[in-house]
Design an enzyme around this catalytic site. Structure first.
Site, short mmCIF file in Angstrom:
data_model
loop_
_atom_site.label_atom_id
_atom_site.label_comp_id
_atom_site.label_asym_id
_atom_site.label_seq_id
_atom_site.Cartn_x
_atom_site.Cartn_y
_atom_site.Cartn_z
N SER A 23 0.86 -1.19 0.00
CA SER A 23 0.00 0.00 0.00
C SER A 23 0.89 1.23 0.00
CB SER A 23 -0.90 0.01 1.26
OG SER A 23 -1.48 1.29 1.47
N TYR A 48 -2.01 -0.50 10.44
CA TYR A 48 -2.03 -0.85 9.01
C TYR A 48 -0.73 -0.40 8.35
CZ TYR A 48 -3.63 -1.03 4.14
OH TYR A 48 -3.76 -1.29 2.79
N LYS A 58 2.16 -2.73 6.51
CA LYS A 58 2.54 -2.57 5.11
C LYS A 58 4.01 -2.18 4.97
CE LYS A 58 -1.31 -3.86 3.34
NZ LYS A 58 -1.37 -5.17 2.62
#
Length: 253
Positions: free
Chosen positions: A145, A158, A162
């Site tokens: 991402s 998150y 990533k």
């Protein structure tokens, strides 16, 4: 003699796509199947994948669905052993839980670490082991991402996962390259998927993101299909350890 353009075709190759029931995983499976690969779609939702498989079969492509919880390590290893070896892996299964850093719940932390890091590692390890045993190399594509490159509000865990995917991709590329296995990441920006719909349905949030996109629109899953196919195919035969950011230019400023 003119140089020969490398092919984007995947005829005769076998691919595994995780998180393939919807969103980017579904689109990636379609891209690989349309390029000639025999694709195994894996996710927890068998019914949704069977619909995709039926549509692919109607179009003359080869695909089948396999129910799989990628956080179940034993199930991952058994599935890869039964269905492999594979030439291509799109290591896509992942999720996000949006909470401010000080509000992150233990359950949220565990869920994101288990799915976005541990499961991705387990799937990659199992598939790479099969590639090595088969002796014909392959391509592994980890879904990252833009939050693997920059921070974002309410995305601390998150973003951490990533960033881990980015590091894992480079380490895998370095270690597996001598075995003929290329490992790269695709790092999408804001794409219309079931995962992003809750935030993109907010008109103010959507408008702010679009203002930051030099190309002037939120991306669709079709915008990620080409990059996945490129990294899977012989067209990228010397691309290894790359994080291919696909964000419409969002990170240019």
């Amino acid at each position: 003699m003119l140089p020969e353009t490398p092919s984007f075709r995947l005829d005769g190759q076998r691919a595994l796509v995780t998180g393939a029931s919807k969103g980017i995983g579904r689109a990636g499976a379609v891209a690989l199947a349309a390029a000639g690969a025999e694709v195994v779609l894996a996710a927890r939702s068998l019914a949704e994948m069977e619909e995709v498989v039926a549509e692919l079969a109607a179009a003359g492509h080869r695909a089948r669905a396999r129910a799989l919880d990628v956080t179940d390590r034993a199930a991952v290893r058994a599935t890869v052993a039964a269905e492999g070896p594979f030439d291509v892996l799109v290591n896509n299964a992942g999720t996000n839980i949006r909470e401010g850093f000080l509000e992150v719940q233990d359950a949220s932390l565990d869920t994101l670490l288990d799915l976005n890091i541990r499961a991705m590692f387990t799937v990659a390890q199992a598939v790479a082991g099969g590639m090595v045993a088969a002796g014909r190399g392959g391509s592994i594509i980890n879904l990252s991402s833009i939050n693997g490159h920059v921070a974002g509000a309410n995305r601390s865990v998150y973003s951490a996962t990533k960033h881990a995917v980015e590091g894992m991709t480079k380490a895998m590329a370095f270690e597996l390259g001598p075995k003929g296995i290329r490992v790269n990441a695709v790092a999408p920006g804001f794409v219309e998927t079931p995962l992003t719909r809750p935030v993109l349905d907010d008109p103010q949030f959507r408008a702010r993101i679009v203002r930051g996109m030099p190309l002037g629109r939120i991306m669709e899953v079709e915008d990620i299909m080409g990059p996945i196919l490129f990294l899977a195919s012989p067209a990228s035969r010397m691309v290894n350890g790359l994080s291919l950011v696909v964000d419409g230019g969002y990170l240019t400023h």
